[in-house]
Design a protein around this motif. Structure first.
Motif, PDB file in Angstrom:
ATOM      1  N   UNK A  55       0.816  -1.213   0.000  1.00 40.88           N
ATOM      2  CA  UNK A  55       0.000   0.000   0.000  1.00 40.88           C
ATOM      3  C   UNK A  55       0.847   1.260   0.000  1.00 40.88           C
ATOM      4  N   UNK A  56       1.961   1.257   0.752  1.00 40.19           N
ATOM      5  CA  UNK A  56       2.807   2.449   0.835  1.00 40.19           C
ATOM      6  C   UNK A  56       3.388   2.804  -0.532  1.00 40.19           C
ATOM      7  N   UNK A  57       3.806   1.780  -1.283  1.00 37.81           N
ATOM      8  CA  UNK A  57       4.372   2.024  -2.614  1.00 37.81           C
ATOM      9  C   UNK A  57       3.326   2.600  -3.549  1.00 37.81           C
ATOM     10  N   UNK A  58       2.106   2.104  -3.471  1.00 33.67           N
ATOM     11  CA  UNK A  58       1.036   2.594  -4.329  1.00 33.67           C
ATOM     12  C   UNK A  58       0.625   4.003  -3.939  1.00 33.67           C
ATOM     13  N   UNK A  59       0.723   4.324  -2.666  1.00 31.10           N
ATOM     14  CA  UNK A  59       0.414   5.677  -2.228  1.00 31.10           C
ATOM     15  C   UNK A  59       1.447   6.665  -2.757  1.00 31.10           C
ATOM     16  N   UNK A  60       2.689   6.216  -2.881  1.00 29.71           N
ATOM     17  CA  UNK A  60       3.723   7.068  -3.476  1.00 29.71           C
ATOM     18  C   UNK A  60       3.362   7.390  -4.918  1.00 29.71           C
ATOM     19  N   UNK A  61       2.862   6.385  -5.637  1.00 33.32           N
ATOM     20  CA  UNK A  61       2.448   6.582  -7.021  1.00 33.32           C
ATOM     21  C   UNK A  61       1.286   7.565  -7.090  1.00 33.32           C
ATOM     22  N   UNK A  62       0.339   7.405  -6.179  1.00 35.58           N
ATOM     23  CA  UNK A  62      -0.798   8.331  -6.135  1.00 35.58           C
ATOM     24  C   UNK A  62      -0.329   9.743  -5.785  1.00 35.58           C
ATOM     25  N   UNK A  63       0.651   9.834  -4.888  1.00 34.75           N
ATOM     26  CA  UNK A  63       1.194  11.141  -4.521  1.00 34.75           C
ATOM     27  C   UNK A  63       1.836  11.846  -5.699  1.00 34.75           C
ATOM     28  N   UNK A  64       2.505  11.092  -6.565  1.00 34.63           N
ATOM     29  CA  UNK A  64       3.105  11.685  -7.756  1.00 34.63           C
ATOM     30  C   UNK A  64       2.026  12.165  -8.721  1.00 34.63           C
ATOM     31  N   UNK A  65       0.930  11.416  -8.813  1.00 40.17           N
ATOM     32  CA  UNK A  65      -0.183  11.843  -9.658  1.00 40.17           C
ATOM     33  C   UNK A  65      -0.784  13.137  -9.135  1.00 40.17           C
ATOM     34  N   UNK A  66      -0.880  13.252  -7.830  1.00 46.22           N
ATOM     35  CA  UNK A  66      -1.398  14.475  -7.210  1.00 46.22           C
ATOM     36  C   UNK A  66      -0.478  15.656  -7.506  1.00 46.22           C
ATOM     37  N   UNK A  67       0.828  15.419  -7.385  1.00 48.90           N
ATOM     38  CA  UNK A  67       1.797  16.482  -7.670  1.00 48.90           C
ATOM     39  C   UNK A  67       1.707  16.938  -9.120  1.00 48.90           C
ATOM     40  N   UNK A  68       1.570  15.973 -10.043  1.00 53.12           N
ATOM     41  CA  UNK A  68       1.460  16.305 -11.462  1.00 53.12           C
ATOM     42  C   UNK A  68       0.212  17.139 -11.739  1.00 53.12           C
ATOM     43  N   UNK A  69      -0.851  16.833 -11.023  1.00 48.26           N
ATOM     44  CA  UNK A  69      -2.092  17.602 -11.178  1.00 48.26           C
ATOM     45  C   UNK A  69      -1.864  19.069 -10.791  1.00 48.26           C
ATOM     46  N   UNK A  70      -1.165  19.287  -9.693  1.00 44.40           N
ATOM     47  CA  UNK A  70      -0.949  20.659  -9.219  1.00 44.40           C
ATOM     48  C   UNK A  70       0.094  21.414 -10.049  1.00 44.40           C
ATOM     49  N   UNK A  71       1.067  20.699 -10.591  1.00 46.56           N
ATOM     50  CA  UNK A  71       2.107  21.367 -11.374  1.00 46.56           C
ATOM     51  C   UNK A  71       1.746  21.468 -12.861  1.00 46.56           C
ATOM     52  N   UNK A  72       0.639  20.823 -13.234  1.00 44.86           N
ATOM     53  CA  UNK A  72       0.253  20.813 -14.636  1.00 44.86           C
ATOM     54  C   UNK A  72       1.182  19.956 -15.472  1.00 44.86           C
ATOM     55  N   UNK A  73       1.787  18.944 -14.827  1.00 45.98           N
ATOM     56  CA  UNK A  73       2.768  18.105 -15.491  1.00 45.98           C
ATOM     57  C   UNK A  73       2.202  16.776 -15.974  1.00 45.98           C
TER      58      UNK A  73
END
Length: 225
Positions: A55-73
């Motif tokens: 679960x922790x590894x998948x949450x890291x992936x979700x966290x990167x998706x969240x970051x991309x959303x905010x940075x427009x990346x």
């Protein structure tokens, strides 16, 4: 030009990842990695997985998706084979509370071929560096001319003792700073310089002679910086 830190985006990515992961006694790797990707305003975030992880590894992936959303990346997850891709999709859907939430862009294949299609990576996360797949991802990555942030996750202390970024990314890439963070199962983080800073010779500033006089002995020292 170089990567510019954006504290507002970092804070938004961090808080949204905390909401996704749930409250805990102290922040972990998902929150930190998300804040870093958002804070550096990353436009091409790439993560490489050799196993799906928990679960922790998948949450890291979700966290990167969240970051991309905010940075427009753009957020890309590369996997070694189709089986890993199917397992990743299933695991991500089971992890998310919103089943309709879009998944990261996924690419399957050998690092040598995939990296040719990903120009200008400015944030790269590899899930472990001990395996050949992870090493090849770092080795063949094509980084942004502004520089990039590299993270090796889940590497043991034994790995950290021998690991050298220059040996992984090659001598042509200038590693400005690297550090080991005792977060999660360990994070090895490096910041590499952009091409403009390397080619212009401004990374460490112009060399000059400096004169220094020891106030106690009166001796004069001259050295070049």
């Amino acid at each position: 030009m170089k990567l510019i830190w954006c504290p507002e985006i970092a804070a938004k990515a961090y808080l949204d990842t905390v909401k996704f992961c749930g409250l805990s006694m102290e922040p972990g790797a998902p929150e930190l990695i998300s804040a870093m990707a958002g804070g550096w305003n990353a436009k091409l975030i790439v993560e490489a997985r050799t196993n799906i992880g928990g679960a922790a590894a998948l949450k890291c992936s979700a966290g990167l998706a969240i970051a991309a959303h905010h940075s427009g990346g753009r957020h890309v997850c590369i996997l070694a084979d189709e089986k890993s891709r199917e397992e990743y999709i299933c695991a991500m859907k089971n992890t998310s509370s919103n089943k309709d939430e879009p998944l990261p862009e996924m690419m399957v294949g050998e690092p040598e071929e995939l990296m040719k299609k990903l120009n200008g990576i400015d944030f790269l996360v590899v899930d472990g560096i001990c395996n050949d797949f992870g090493k090849r991802v770092f080795s063949f990555a094509k980084f942004s001319h502004l520089g990039a942030v590299l993270i090796s996750k889940n590497a043991s202390k034994k790995t950290f003792s021998w690991f050298r970024w220059n040996e992984v990314v090659g001598s042509a890439v200038c590693v400005v700073k690297s550090m080991v963070l005792p977060i999660g199962n360990g994070l090895n983080v490096a910041h590499i310089a952009g091409e403009n800073r390397i080619n212009s010779g401004k990374l460490f500033g112009p060399k000059r002679w400096i004169r220094y006089t020891d106030q106690n002995s009166g001796e004069e020292h001259v050295f070049r910086r």
